[in-house]
Design an enzyme around this catalytic site. Sequence first.
Site, PDB file in Angstrom:
ATOM      1  N   GLU A 143       9.857   8.594 -16.939  1.00 14.15           N
ATOM      2  CA  GLU A 143       8.485   9.049 -17.187  1.00 14.15           C
ATOM      3  C   GLU A 143       8.031   8.690 -18.601  1.00 14.15           C
ATOM      4  O   GLU A 143       6.895   8.270 -18.830  1.00 14.15           O
ATOM      5  CB  GLU A 143       8.387  10.564 -16.973  1.00 14.15           C
ATOM      6  N   LYS A 147       0.511  -4.562 -39.580  1.00 13.62           N
ATOM      7  CA  LYS A 147       1.953  -4.312 -39.470  1.00 13.62           C
ATOM      8  C   LYS A 147       2.316  -3.035 -38.737  1.00 13.62           C
ATOM      9  O   LYS A 147       3.216  -3.043 -37.885  1.00 13.62           O
ATOM     10  CB  LYS A 147       2.583  -4.309 -40.868  1.00 13.62           C
ATOM     11  N   ASN A 190      15.222  16.124 -13.673  1.00 16.14           N
ATOM     12  CA  ASN A 190      13.998  15.340 -13.861  1.00 16.14           C
ATOM     13  C   ASN A 190      14.274  13.945 -14.419  1.00 16.14           C
ATOM     14  O   ASN A 190      15.154  13.768 -15.261  1.00 16.14           O
ATOM     15  CB  ASN A 190      13.055  16.078 -14.813  1.00 16.14           C
ATOM     16  N   GLN A 224      -3.938  -6.042 -43.764  1.00 11.88           N
ATOM     17  CA  GLN A 224      -2.815  -5.148 -44.062  1.00 11.88           C
ATOM     18  C   GLN A 224      -2.542  -4.214 -42.872  1.00 11.88           C
ATOM     19  O   GLN A 224      -1.444  -3.695 -42.725  1.00 11.88           O
ATOM     20  CB  GLN A 224      -3.141  -4.344 -45.327  1.00 11.88           C
ATOM     21  N   HIS A 228       0.834  -1.220   0.000  1.00 12.20           N
ATOM     22  CA  HIS A 228       0.000   0.000   0.000  1.00 12.20           C
ATOM     23  C   HIS A 228       0.864   1.264   0.000  1.00 12.20           C
ATOM     24  O   HIS A 228       0.431   2.308   0.489  1.00 12.20           O
ATOM     25  CB  HIS A 228      -0.944   0.027   1.203  1.00 12.20           C
TER      26      HIS A 228
HETATM   27  N1  ARG Z   1      -0.170  -5.498 -48.604  1.00 13.90           N
HETATM   28  C1  ARG Z   1      -0.892  -6.699 -48.331  1.00 13.90           C
HETATM   29  C2  ARG Z   1      -0.922  -6.957 -46.835  1.00 13.90           C
HETATM   30  O1  ARG Z   1      -0.088  -6.428 -46.141  1.00 13.90           O
HETATM   31  C3  ARG Z   1      -0.251  -7.851 -49.016  1.00 13.90           C
HETATM   32  C4  ARG Z   1      -1.181  -8.954 -49.385  1.00 13.90           C
HETATM   33  C5  ARG Z   1      -2.023  -8.546 -50.497  1.00 13.90           C
HETATM   34  N2  ARG Z   1      -2.943  -9.562 -50.874  1.00 13.90           N
HETATM   35  C6  ARG Z   1      -4.042  -9.299 -51.535  1.00 13.90           C
HETATM   36  N3  ARG Z   1      -4.818 -10.262 -51.804  1.00 13.90           N
HETATM   37  N4  ARG Z   1      -4.354  -8.076 -51.881  1.00 13.90           N
HETATM   38  O2  ARG Z   1      -1.747  -7.656 -46.319  1.00 13.90           O
END
Ligand code: ARG
Length: 455
Positions: A289, A324, A284, A321, A155
């Site tokens: 932070e 990523k 600081n 897509q 605590h």
């Molecule tokens: N740029 C696409 C992705 O990152 C690649 C795969 C594309 N495939 C498709 N059927 N359009 O998912």
Amino acid sequence: MKLWTGRFSKEADKITNDFNSSIGTDKRMYREDIEGSIAHAEMLGIQGIISPEDADAIIGGLKQIKSEIDSGTLEIDMTAEDIHTFVEGELTKRIGDAGKRLHTARSRNDQVALDIRLNLMKECDEVDGLLRRLIGVLADMGEKYADAVMSGYTHLQRAQPVTFGHYMLAYAEMFLRDIERLADCKKRTARSPLGCCALAGTTYNTDRYKTAELLGFSDICHNSLDGVSDRDFIIEFSSCLSIISVHLSRFSEEIILWCSHEFKYIELDDAFSTGSSIMPQKKNPDIAELVRGKSGRVFGDNMNILTVMKGIPLAYNKDMQEDKDCIFDASDTVKACLTAFIPMIETMNVKTENLRKAAAGGFINATDCADYLVSKGIPFRDAYKITGALVALCIEKNTTLEELPLDEYKKLSEKFDEGVYEAVNLDRCVNSRTSAGGPAPENVRAEAKRVKSLI
Ligand code: ARG
């Protein structure tokens, strides 16, 4: 150049192209894309699906393209739809018809799934390497401060005595679990989707085990529909990164508290601190932070990928897509946090005398005092009550259990004798906490050794 123009009577609108394009993100995977294509071409050659001459031309061309991108002599064309289109287009420009044979028995769906798996396996290794460095620093501190008595808290109230070394090893345990989680995540990432093609495999006599082996995978994805649409490994990696961020953020919180004037447990090195533009006295803990703050990004990235995937029917859909940007951001963020956090911890100055001073003032030996009465035959519940009254008395008299005269002790229980001063001595309190996993210095030194052996 597009890979899919045949059935269209019109050019795609610029808006479509811009919205659809992913090159800005997937150019980061050019190495994996090329490595995957090299393995695919080699397999096509071995299986007699393309001629050995074509396979050689493709592999030679791809190697050349890779080394030119590596060295900066070939610039990735940002108007290409994606990295796959760019590499295939560039190859065909160079070697002609053989280049057009590369995509036999493959789709961008299995290609992109392959690229991201290969890429994230490397990211996993990088995060793992940084965590090992951090754990090494913590294990060294565990050893160095095995005897540095401080208060442990519950605590955020002073609770029982531990040591600074024990404290550092608590964080080492968290990061060791992170390493285990990453290894487990990597195990499931290391399965090759290449050869699942668009969704339904292929009629060509491909050898998916061959490409898997060439690329260092331990297994293949065993269902073509799942192979192109599984992104669990991204969710898992993202979850691992989120948990790492939780640990870094909690640790940062303590660092920030500890270097405040109110605690003064540590001082950060000037090289890893920042100043104020108006208050000349300020120093600081910005790194800590920011690390605490950036956990928000990493958790957001995790929510991003979970939400992208939750409603997608089999198999590939363009939504994917969006898998990523979030995982690259999460991985980059955690790597940047660790890179700054490690030297900040490594160089901080630990003020052991202040740790000790705070430990002496908080009645953190009260449990030991009660345990002492237990050793004299008093039931723990009664011993607890007596000690509570003693603490209240000390607060009233502005003193400590170490300094309270024996006759005051005796007023509350006849069982007290001179031995109580040994019982409430902080060093003794810590030294005798020898239960497995406890803070006794001998335990802590042994644990530091064990931790080092694990990394
Ligand atoms: N740029 C696409 C992705 O990152 C690649 C795969 C594309 N495939 C498709 N059927 N359009 O998912």
